[in-house]
Every structure is written in C-alpha cells, then in structure tokens.
Scaffold this active site. Sequence first.
Site, PDB file in Angstrom:
ATOM      1  N   GLY A   1       3.395 -10.482  71.773  1.00  0.00           N
ATOM      2  CA  GLY A   1       2.296  -9.787  72.445  1.00  0.00           C
ATOM      3  C   GLY A   1       1.914 -10.429  73.778  1.00  0.00           C
ATOM      4  O   GLY A   1       1.785  -9.761  74.801  1.00  0.00           O
ATOM      5  N   ARG A   2       1.752 -11.757  73.782  1.00  0.00           N
ATOM      6  CA  ARG A   2       1.288 -12.430  75.006  1.00  0.00           C
ATOM      7  C   ARG A   2       2.390 -12.585  76.047  1.00  0.00           C
ATOM      8  O   ARG A   2       2.158 -13.102  77.128  1.00  0.00           O
ATOM      9  CB  ARG A   2       0.660 -13.775  74.649  1.00  0.00           C
ATOM     10  CG  ARG A   2       1.525 -14.656  73.769  1.00  0.00           C
ATOM     11  CD  ARG A   2       0.723 -15.785  73.139  1.00  0.00           C
ATOM     12  NE  ARG A   2       1.514 -16.558  72.189  1.00  0.00           N
ATOM     13  CZ  ARG A   2       1.660 -16.248  70.902  1.00  0.00           C
ATOM     14  NH1 ARG A   2       1.090 -15.158  70.420  1.00  0.00           N
ATOM     15  NH2 ARG A   2       2.377 -17.009  70.108  1.00  0.00           N
TER      16      ARG A   2
ATOM     17  N   LYS B   1      -9.402 -11.942  60.978  1.00  0.00           N
ATOM     18  CA  LYS B   1      -9.191 -10.491  60.918  1.00  0.00           C
ATOM     19  C   LYS B   1      -9.399  -9.982  59.491  1.00  0.00           C
ATOM     20  O   LYS B   1     -10.047  -8.974  59.262  1.00  0.00           O
ATOM     21  CB  LYS B   1      -7.742 -10.142  61.336  1.00  0.00           C
ATOM     22  CG  LYS B   1      -7.460 -10.218  62.819  1.00  0.00           C
ATOM     23  CD  LYS B   1      -6.068  -9.654  63.079  1.00  0.00           C
ATOM     24  CE  LYS B   1      -5.575  -9.986  64.471  1.00  0.00           C
ATOM     25  NZ  LYS B   1      -4.217  -9.543  64.729  1.00  0.00           N
TER      26      LYS B   1
ATOM     27  N   GLU C   1      -9.566  -3.290  66.787  1.00  0.00           N
ATOM     28  CA  GLU C   1     -10.289  -2.979  68.018  1.00  0.00           C
ATOM     29  C   GLU C   1      -9.645  -1.804  68.756  1.00  0.00           C
ATOM     30  O   GLU C   1     -10.306  -0.854  69.163  1.00  0.00           O
ATOM     31  CB  GLU C   1     -10.289  -4.203  68.960  1.00  0.00           C
ATOM     32  CG  GLU C   1     -11.082  -5.392  68.472  1.00  0.00           C
ATOM     33  CD  GLU C   1     -10.260  -6.363  67.637  1.00  0.00           C
ATOM     34  OE1 GLU C   1      -9.266  -5.933  67.011  1.00  0.00           O
ATOM     35  OE2 GLU C   1     -10.620  -7.554  67.611  1.00  0.00           O
TER      36      GLU C   1
ATOM     37  N   HIS D   1     -18.417 -24.828  93.355  1.00  0.00           N
ATOM     38  CA  HIS D   1     -19.880 -24.864  93.328  1.00  0.00           C
ATOM     39  C   HIS D   1     -20.406 -24.741  91.916  1.00  0.00           C
ATOM     40  O   HIS D   1     -21.553 -24.360  91.705  1.00  0.00           O
ATOM     41  CB  HIS D   1     -20.426 -23.751  94.227  1.00  0.00           C
ATOM     42  CG  HIS D   1     -20.006 -23.953  95.652  1.00  0.00           C
ATOM     43  ND1 HIS D   1     -20.714 -24.740  96.529  1.00  0.00           N
ATOM     44  CD2 HIS D   1     -18.910 -23.527  96.311  1.00  0.00           C
ATOM     45  CE1 HIS D   1     -20.079 -24.761  97.692  1.00  0.00           C
ATOM     46  NE2 HIS D   1     -18.971 -24.041  97.591  1.00  0.00           N
TER      47      HIS D   1
ATOM     48  N   GLU E   1      -2.694 -19.441  72.397  1.00  0.00           N
ATOM     49  CA  GLU E   1      -2.200 -18.736  71.208  1.00  0.00           C
ATOM     50  C   GLU E   1      -0.777 -19.207  70.877  1.00  0.00           C
ATOM     51  O   GLU E   1      -0.342 -19.139  69.733  1.00  0.00           O
ATOM     52  CB  GLU E   1      -2.234 -17.214  71.420  1.00  0.00           C
ATOM     53  CG  GLU E   1      -2.154 -16.438  70.125  1.00  0.00           C
ATOM     54  CD  GLU E   1      -2.461 -14.953  70.264  1.00  0.00           C
ATOM     55  OE1 GLU E   1      -3.560 -14.507  69.903  1.00  0.00           O
ATOM     56  OE2 GLU E   1      -1.574 -14.223  70.756  1.00  0.00           O
TER      57      GLU E   1
ATOM     58  N   LYS F   1       1.128  -3.381  70.149  1.00  0.00           N
ATOM     59  CA  LYS F   1       2.443  -3.674  69.569  1.00  0.00           C
ATOM     60  C   LYS F   1       2.526  -3.138  68.139  1.00  0.00           C
ATOM     61  O   LYS F   1       3.472  -2.470  67.761  1.00  0.00           O
ATOM     62  CB  LYS F   1       2.672  -5.186  69.606  1.00  0.00           C
ATOM     63  CG  LYS F   1       4.007  -5.609  69.046  1.00  0.00           C
ATOM     64  CD  LYS F   1       4.254  -7.090  69.249  1.00  0.00           C
ATOM     65  CE  LYS F   1       5.467  -7.529  68.453  1.00  0.00           C
ATOM     66  NZ  LYS F   1       5.794  -8.936  68.611  1.00  0.00           N
TER      67      LYS F   1
HETATM   68  O1  F6P Z   1      -4.917 -11.756  68.584  1.00  0.00           O
HETATM   69  C1  F6P Z   1      -3.753 -11.631  67.854  1.00  0.00           C
HETATM   70  C2  F6P Z   1      -2.817 -10.618  68.419  1.00  0.00           C
HETATM   71  O2  F6P Z   1      -1.860 -10.375  67.430  1.00  0.00           O
HETATM   72  C3  F6P Z   1      -2.169 -11.038  69.729  1.00  0.00           C
HETATM   73  O3  F6P Z   1      -1.100 -11.873  69.538  1.00  0.00           O
HETATM   74  C4  F6P Z   1      -1.837  -9.726  70.320  1.00  0.00           C
HETATM   75  O4  F6P Z   1      -1.570  -9.848  71.685  1.00  0.00           O
HETATM   76  C5  F6P Z   1      -3.079  -8.941  70.011  1.00  0.00           C
HETATM   77  O5  F6P Z   1      -3.452  -9.382  68.724  1.00  0.00           O
HETATM   78  C6  F6P Z   1      -2.939  -7.461  70.060  1.00  0.00           C
HETATM   79  O6  F6P Z   1      -1.999  -6.979  69.137  1.00  0.00           O
HETATM   80  P1  F6P Z   1      -1.411  -5.525  69.231  1.00  0.00           P
HETATM   81  O7  F6P Z   1      -0.690  -5.383  70.526  1.00  0.00           O
HETATM   82  O8  F6P Z   1      -0.501  -5.386  68.053  1.00  0.00           O
HETATM   83  O9  F6P Z   1      -2.555  -4.554  69.164  1.00  0.00           O
END
Ligand code: F6P
Length: 537
Positions: free
Chosen positions: A264-265, A501, A209, A381, A350, A203
């Site tokens: 995002g979620r 972060k 990452e 199990h 979240e 987003k």
């Molecule tokens: O973990 C925090 C967060 O902002 C989530 O809400 C989001 O889904 C994720 O990081 C990834 O963010 P982006 O799509 O901006 O890379």
Amino acid sequence: MNDEKAKWLDAAMTASSKKTIKELFAADPRRAKRFSAEAAGWFLDYSKNRVDRKAMKALVRLAEASNLREEIERMFTGEKINRTENRAVLHTALRNCDPAAKVMVDGRDVMPDVRAVLARMGDFADAVRSGGWRGHTGRRIRFVVNIGIGGSDLGPVMANLALTPYAKRSLRFFFVSNVDSTHLAETLRQVKPAETLFIIASKTFTTQETMSNAAAARAWLVERLGDEAAVAKHFVAVSTAEKEVAAFGIDTANMFVFWDWVGGRYSLPSAIGLSLMIAIGRNNYAKFLKGCWKMDRHFRTARFDRNLPVILALLGILYSNGYGAETYCCLPYDQYLARFPAYLQQMDMESNGKSTDRSGKPVDCATGPIEWGEPGTNGQHSFYQLIHQGTHLIPCDFIGCCRTHNPIGDLHDKLMANLFAQTEALAFGKTAEECRAEGVPEDLVPFRTFEGNRPTNTLLCKELTPETLGALIALYEHKIFTQGIVLDIFSFDQWGVQLGKVLAKGVLSDLTAATPSGRHDASTNQLIARYRAAVGR
Ligand code: F6P
C-alpha cells in the site's frame, strides 16, 4: 544484529566519535566533494555528518555483512521477500521503463499486465481531461475526488500537490481519507454532483474508512442525480480486489487493477496514481515513472559508497543505533513538498516500525526512527530551536530545489539562503569565544552558544519536476528497504495496524447496540458509556 554487523557498526562509531563535524572539515579541505554523490537529478551533500572515510568504510562493510547486494536482487527479481504475507515486493516493476523487461512472479511475466493497466489509465485520463468522458447528465468532469486512506491517499495527496505546476488547472482535486464525516461533508460542499468523478482507491476494498466514505458518496450522488445508473459514469475503482469492487456496485469495466505484490505505502506508481495521472496527463506521468526508474537503476547498480539510498540508510543507522537518536526530521524547502514528510512517515514507520527480527525473535537494536517534519522555513519559527539547542540528537534531511516554479522578486534566494544557513548553523554552531567577540554580554554567553555538531544531509535538485519527484520517492523507498535489511526486519508487512482495526469493530457494536456488552476494560467501558449518554443512547 549479528556479531559481524555489530563489529562494523562499532568500528563506524569509534571512527565517528573521534572528531566533531567542525574538526572534520578543518582536517580535510576536500571533504565537501568527497562526501557528496549524485544520481537521477539529485545531488546529495552528506559532508555535514559525523563521519570520516574510515567511518564510511565501516558502514559500507555493515551493508555488505547484511548481504545487501543479494537482497536488492531478490527484491528486483520478484522473490517472495515479504515472507509473512508470502508475497513478492515489486513496486519497481511498476516503473520499469525498459520495453524489453521481463519480471517474473510465480513463473509469469508481470510486465505485460503492468503496461496494459498503464495504457488503460492513460486512455481514461485523456478522456477525463479532454471532456470525452462525461458525467451521467452529459456534463464535463470538473471535480475529481479520491477516496482512500494510508497508502491509497498519502501518495496521491503528496504528489498532486508536488506537481501542481504540471496540473490541469480547470480540474479540481480533492482527497477524502478520514472516517470523520466532516472530511467528506466539507468536500461535497465544494463539488457539483453532475461534474464529479469519484475514484475509490483501496488495495483490499475492505478498509472501513474508505468503504464507509465511498458508500456515503455514492448515496449522495444517487440522491442528487436521482438515478442509480449515474454511478457508472461517476465512480471508478482502483484495487486488487475485483470481487469486492463488483460487490460494492462499481462495474469492473471501470476498475483499474494492481497486484498483491505492491505494498500500500509503495503503491503511488501503480493505478493508485490515477488521480495524479488525470491531473498532470499521461506524458508527465510517464516522466514521473521514469524518475523512479532512474533511481531504481542507480540503487541496483551503484557501488554502496556512491549509492544515495544506501548512504542515507547507513547514516540513519549510525545515528539511531550508534548515537541513540530516536527521531529523524525531513525538512523540504519547497512548499509543493509540504506533504512529503507525512508521506514519508507512513513509508518509513509502517515499514520499519517492527520489534521482531526476520527469524521471529525480538530485535536487539533500534528499528525504524520516529519520522517527522514540516516545510522550511515554517519549521524554523517553530521547532528548530530544539534541533539547535535541545538535548536530543535529531539528524535532519534538508531538501531543496534550485529553481522555483513561481519566481517573485528575491523570495526564492531567501528561501534557499535559509536552507543552506540552517545546515551551516547546525554543523558548526557558535562557540563562547565567537559570542564574546561579537560583544555578547558575559551572562548571556551560555544561552547564545550553539554546540553544533548536529548532522544533516542536503538533497538538491535543479527543479521539482515529475521526474525529480519520482526519483526522490524511489530514493527514500530504497533507503527504507536498506535499513530493513541491515536491521534484519521485514519491511513490507504491517501486522501492527490490525489489532486496533479488529477492536474498533467490537467497540462500534457497543456504541450502537441496545445494551453495550460491558466486556472491555474499565476505562474503555466508561468512555463508551459517556459517549452513549452524550448522544442519547
Ligand atoms: O493502515 C494499514 C493499511 O493496510 C495500509 O498499509 C494501507 O496503505 C491502508 O491500510 C489502506 O489500505 P487499502 O488500500 O487496502 O484500503
């Protein structure tokens, strides 16, 4: 929770604690029917809960006292209900299938943009699937690697697995999320550069990452194909951030946009679903959106006592705030839904893992539950022992599909028999007398007795399809929204993930600098020193 709401929760608790589930069934022969509801291809049996009609009425009053009806309208009509980020919350617009629908944000109808992006995604998905879109060397795309994390990963992972029976099997899909280089390395070992499409899904297009993995994937591709120009045919972006995409070096002609009013979620039905659309094709993807939309309409219009998301939300609040249940378990009896609990974890925890209410004060109630789960029957199990006989109350949602995509002998009957039997055992347990009647030796009776009275919901659909999956996702999204409203918290921001972060950036520079700053606490400084020594710095 204000006094009015607390009054209704108390009333629900008083009614709820009068009888056990077993006694409730004995008292009402119509109970199963009475405490069931249906919508968008899903049948909900919530009769195995600690509620009678009085308790349910009080819970509905709790929803009314929270102005739930008005709050639903505020969300659907694009009001900026995500106040701490000053944003509308409109994942429902992404799947609004009404061709005449208008949804306004800041005085502008967003639906034409939504439809235009969907059409572009459809054309692109067709081209990849048919071989019309080729790699830099002219080879067909056979591997698709989605690089993203959190909401830009969990939804695509979950849905691609869930809809495997609808996927084009000649294409293989991979999902890289972790900044652990092993995740990317093991993925790249399985794909061929000339036949691989990378979807960089983020987003913000700033997430550490994702950007690190994307840069590494790009370097790998350019090195293998020996030409910087190859990026244009092997990298596409899904994002809200055009400038950042261009700065990364992806042509914005190869970008699929979405908007800041998609959390995002909650973003799977946006362009974040591109990998899913490539897998299942645009027609099946349209059915997936239609399933979401059917549940959206149900949520928006059904009376609360017939409204699946509202019922699940209110029962959840009864257990978390009335009975003090700290966790909630999601148990899909369908291997294709194996990643659904992980997807729900982000969606719920979240969203509602908050301790500040909407006026900025500390909350005075339990907010989002700890959510966990595994597909049945594996969980049986492993951890079901604790759910049956442990000291914690753990409400569970069982999810099942009446038909399997893979009939083999009587395996599916056995799977479903286990699902139904678990809900029966949890609700009704086994008394000491029943044990004795079965000839259980007296010294073992205490161990073989099951208290029962453990609440469960059962969600059943005829078959897991794009449409029923869409409806299931929307069902839980709206359950979580409802809980946020009743608990008076903001469900659509996530400030809690920021601190870690920011600190990680400072730690990273101390891991790599010639001399570490030593400005952390003693424990963190010690860990940094140990790491540096181990890697020879
Ligand atoms: O973990 C925090 C967060 O902002 C989530 O809400 C989001 O889904 C994720 O990081 C990834 O963010 P982006 O799509 O901006 O890379």
